[in-house]
Design a protein around this motif. Structure first.
Motif, mmCIF file in Angstrom:
data_model
loop_
_atom_site.group_PDB
_atom_site.id
_atom_site.type_symbol
_atom_site.label_atom_id
_atom_site.label_comp_id
_atom_site.label_asym_id
_atom_site.label_seq_id
_atom_site.Cartn_x
_atom_site.Cartn_y
_atom_site.Cartn_z
ATOM 1 N N HIS A 1 0.838 -1.242 -0.069
ATOM 2 C CA HIS A 1 0.085 0.065 0.137
ATOM 3 C C HIS A 1 0.899 1.248 0.196
ATOM 4 C CE1 HIS A 1 -4.050 -1.582 0.940
ATOM 5 N NE2 HIS A 1 -3.425 -2.740 0.608
ATOM 6 N N VAL A 2 0.581 2.356 -0.815
ATOM 7 C CA VAL A 2 1.040 3.378 -0.975
ATOM 8 C C VAL A 2 0.047 4.608 -0.548
ATOM 9 C CG1 VAL A 2 2.077 5.175 -2.397
ATOM 10 C CG2 VAL A 2 2.990 2.778 -2.552
ATOM 11 N N TRP A 3 0.512 5.380 0.305
ATOM 12 C CA TRP A 3 -0.398 6.346 0.503
ATOM 13 C C TRP A 3 -0.073 8.044 -0.186
ATOM 14 C CZ3 TRP A 3 -2.187 5.855 6.366
ATOM 15 C CH2 TRP A 3 -2.973 4.747 6.282
ATOM 16 N N VAL A 4 -0.942 8.537 -0.602
ATOM 17 C CA VAL A 4 -0.331 9.823 -1.360
ATOM 18 C C VAL A 4 -1.294 10.960 -1.082
ATOM 19 C CG1 VAL A 4 0.495 8.594 -3.335
ATOM 20 C CG2 VAL A 4 -1.906 9.537 -3.585
ATOM 21 N N GLU A 5 -1.049 12.188 -1.400
ATOM 22 C CA GLU A 5 -1.893 13.344 -1.502
ATOM 23 C C GLU A 5 -2.887 13.439 -2.198
ATOM 24 O OE1 GLU A 5 1.569 16.322 0.063
ATOM 25 O OE2 GLU A 5 1.776 15.221 -1.597
ATOM 26 N N ALA A 6 -3.744 14.046 -2.226
ATOM 27 C CA ALA A 6 -4.969 14.340 -3.075
ATOM 28 C C ALA A 6 -5.369 15.839 -3.335
ATOM 29 C CB ALA A 6 -6.266 13.682 -2.674
ATOM 30 N N ARG B 1 -6.099 -1.302 14.291
ATOM 31 C CA ARG B 1 -6.964 -1.798 15.295
ATOM 32 C C ARG B 1 -7.634 -2.852 14.253
ATOM 33 N NH1 ARG B 1 -12.443 -1.472 16.049
ATOM 34 N NH2 ARG B 1 -12.627 0.063 14.153
ATOM 35 N N GLN B 2 -7.918 -2.687 13.237
ATOM 36 C CA GLN B 2 -8.731 -3.767 12.358
ATOM 37 C C GLN B 2 -7.779 -4.687 11.692
ATOM 38 O OE1 GLN B 2 -11.412 -2.045 9.465
ATOM 39 N NE2 GLN B 2 -12.436 -0.937 10.794
ATOM 40 N N GLY B 3 -6.431 -4.667 11.835
ATOM 41 C CA GLY B 3 -5.676 -5.582 11.144
ATOM 42 C C GLY B 3 -5.440 -5.334 9.758
ATOM 43 N N THR B 4 -6.080 -4.313 9.142
ATOM 44 C CA THR B 4 -5.799 -4.047 7.655
ATOM 45 C C THR B 4 -4.436 -3.419 7.259
ATOM 46 O OG1 THR B 4 -6.903 -1.958 7.979
ATOM 47 C CG2 THR B 4 -8.401 -3.985 7.232
ATOM 48 N N PRO B 5 -4.213 -3.649 5.961
ATOM 49 C CA PRO B 5 -2.703 -3.326 5.647
ATOM 50 C C PRO B 5 -2.501 -1.939 5.833
ATOM 51 C CG PRO B 5 -3.669 -4.547 3.798
ATOM 52 C CD PRO B 5 -4.848 -4.443 5.014
ATOM 53 N N LEU B 6 -1.115 -1.576 6.395
ATOM 54 C CA LEU B 6 -0.626 -0.575 6.846
ATOM 55 C C LEU B 6 0.175 0.099 5.340
ATOM 56 C CD1 LEU B 6 0.581 -0.999 10.436
ATOM 57 C CD2 LEU B 6 -1.106 0.673 9.495
ATOM 58 N N PRO B 7 0.529 1.307 5.175
ATOM 59 C CA PRO B 7 1.321 1.628 4.103
ATOM 60 C C PRO B 7 2.679 1.198 4.315
ATOM 61 C CG PRO B 7 1.121 3.534 5.521
ATOM 62 C CD PRO B 7 0.185 2.443 5.923
ATOM 63 N N LYS B 8 3.338 1.017 3.011
ATOM 64 C CA LYS B 8 4.807 0.663 3.010
ATOM 65 C C LYS B 8 5.415 1.994 2.765
ATOM 66 C CE LYS B 8 7.088 -2.664 2.739
ATOM 67 N NZ LYS B 8 7.147 -3.639 1.677
ATOM 68 N N ILE C 1 8.687 7.363 3.916
ATOM 69 C CA ILE C 1 8.148 8.743 3.431
ATOM 70 C C ILE C 1 8.831 8.903 2.132
ATOM 71 C CG2 ILE C 1 7.633 11.040 3.532
ATOM 72 C CD1 ILE C 1 7.206 10.652 6.686
ATOM 73 N N LEU C 2 8.477 9.149 1.016
ATOM 74 C CA LEU C 2 8.897 9.800 -0.325
ATOM 75 C C LEU C 2 9.038 11.156 -0.230
ATOM 76 C CD1 LEU C 2 11.033 8.445 -2.311
ATOM 77 C CD2 LEU C 2 8.914 8.112 -3.569
ATOM 78 N N GLU C 3 9.964 11.910 0.019
ATOM 79 C CA GLU C 3 9.803 13.294 0.132
ATOM 80 C C GLU C 3 10.182 13.953 -1.056
ATOM 81 O OE1 GLU C 3 11.256 17.049 3.069
ATOM 82 O OE2 GLU C 3 11.956 14.960 3.294
ATOM 83 N N ASP C 4 9.361 14.243 -2.017
ATOM 84 C CA ASP C 4 9.626 14.744 -3.496
ATOM 85 C C ASP C 4 9.746 16.428 -3.242
ATOM 86 O OD1 ASP C 4 9.974 15.299 -6.172
ATOM 87 O OD2 ASP C 4 8.175 14.263 -6.683
ATOM 88 N N ASP C 5 11.031 16.902 -3.564
ATOM 89 C CA ASP C 5 11.119 18.325 -3.087
ATOM 90 C C ASP C 5 11.909 19.083 -4.316
ATOM 91 O OD1 ASP C 5 10.835 20.476 -1.459
ATOM 92 O OD2 ASP C 5 12.666 20.057 -0.138
#
Length: 401
Positions: free
Chosen positions: A119-124, A165-172, A207-211
């Motif tokens: 899982h990857v989390w990004v901005e929207a 809490r639910q045991g669902t995937p966390l982001p990598k 965290i992939l910090e794109d600067d």
């Protein structure tokens, strides 16, 4: 023989649609390209690059044109480390990897950190080039909204707590643009930077910090990088594209020695264009970078101001936007019932291009936004382009009443 060809199963990870961006934009000479998120060609240090290129051949050519290069790569790494210190980053040479632009750095970081299904989390909204890379890595992408202070870290934290809490995937991996966001134009607050780094340690993700726009500060001061709060769980990226020229094709990543070693393995023993690195190293001997950077800042700040004035003149209070304190972009919010994608073609017919907001979201949303860039065009074209853009919007509005 072609009549006997059987269908070939190409990988599903290939993009379903052609890439979006300045490199793929219209080549029509009559269009004012407010869609181009690229530097001004007038801002490149041509004379200094000519001298640097000649010096790279005349003085270092026998080694600089070989696989390993001459001394340029080491001097480029040193320059990167010195500039990174302005953002509170301390990096040894083995923590710096020079790449073919920051897009390759995103790709190599994704390869080094992700397995298919992670899982990857990004901005929207977010940068579509990064989303395309994560999709190619077969990641599961989830987005979180931004506001005037950047990504809403409290919502990220709430999602982490709930997943745990639910045991669902966390982001990598969490991908973030902290300074002069593309397309949002905003910057992440220092408090959110620190909290995001704390969460990366607590929930064990990177965290992939794109600067990419870090040097182009028009108001205020450099803020500490997210990396400075969590060097073991952040990979920091930047580029020479916005401050020298994109055709140089050099960016870089800073991370832990282990992550950088893993990313470097994808070069298969080679390096990113050692000759281009030699030219850049020579360039910094012919160019006063602080003076060059100040010229860039003055040029782009003036263009930003012209676009802001033109937008206010043409639209009044009908659109909302935050004046960016740096970078290349203004992110326009129209009334929520507007669909900017529905007047893109009309705008092009009138001689101006822009990017509709929906292209910057993972989910089907953002239809009432538009991204405009003030970096590429001259000030006269910016004024004319905004007038044409407003004409296309008014025509759309009249059709939909």
């Amino acid at each position: 023989m072609t009549s006997h060809l059987k269908p070939f199963a190409f990988p599903k990870r290939l993009p379903a649609a052609p890439p979006v961006g300045a490199a793929q934009a219209s080549s029509r000479s009559d269009i004012i390209p407010l869609s181009y998120g690229t530097p001004s060609s007038d801002a490149f240090p041509y004379a200094e690059l000519q001298a640097a290129s000649a010096a790279a051949i005349l003085h270092e050519g026998r080694d600089a044109l070989q696989y390993a290069g001459a001394g340029g790569p080491g001097r480029v790494q040193q320059w990167i480390a010195e500039r990174a210190a302005l953002r509170s980053i301390q990096a040894a040479p083995q923590q710096i990897l020079v790449t073919y632009g920051s897009q390759q750095a995103i790709d190599y970081a994704a390869r080094a950190l992700l397995e298919p299904g992670d899982h990857v989390w990004v901005e929207a909204p977010t940068y579509f080039g990064a989303v395309s890379t994560f999709r190619a890595a077969e990641a599961v992408i989830t987005s979180f909204p931004i506001d005037a202070q950047g990504i809403q870290v409290e919502r990220v934290e709430a999602a982490l707590v709930e997943a745990s809490r639910q045991g669902t995937p966390l982001p990598k991996l969490l991908y973030c643009m902290p300074n002069f966001h593309n397309p949002g134009g905003i910057s992440l607050s220092p408090e959110r930077r620190e909290r995001l780094a704390q969460l990366a340690y607590e929930y064990n993700f990177f965290i992939l910090e794109d600067d990419a726009y870090a040097e182009l500060v028009y108001e205020g001061q450099h803020l500490p990088a997210i990396y400075s709060f969590g060097p073991e769980r952040v990979v920091y990226l930047s580029s020479f594209s916005k401050i020298i020229a994109p055709g140089i094709r050099l960016g870089w990543a800073i991370g832990s020695a282990e992550v950088i070693r893993n990313m470097n393995s994808f070069f298969q023993g080679s390096k990113a264009s050692v000759f281009s690195q030699e030219i850049v190293a020579q360039l910094f001997e012919h160019l006063s970078f602080p003076e060059h950077l100040q010229r860039l800042i003055e040029r782009y700040k003036s263009s930003r101001n012209v676009m802001v004035d033109a937008l206010r003149e043409q639209f009044g209070n009908e659109v909302q936007f935050q004046v960016p304190a740096g970078g290349f972009f203004i992110w326009l919010a129209f009334p929520e019932d507007v669909r900017t994608s529905e007047f893109v073609q009309d705008a092009a017919g009138r001689g101006v291009s822009f990017l509709p907001g929906s292209q910057f979201f993972v989910e089907p949303e953002g239809g009432h936004y538009a991204r405009l860039s003030f970096s590429y065009c001259n000030e006269e074209d910016i004024r004319l382009g905004i007038a044409r853009f407003a004409e296309a919007y008014r025509s759309y509005k009249n059709r939909t009443v």
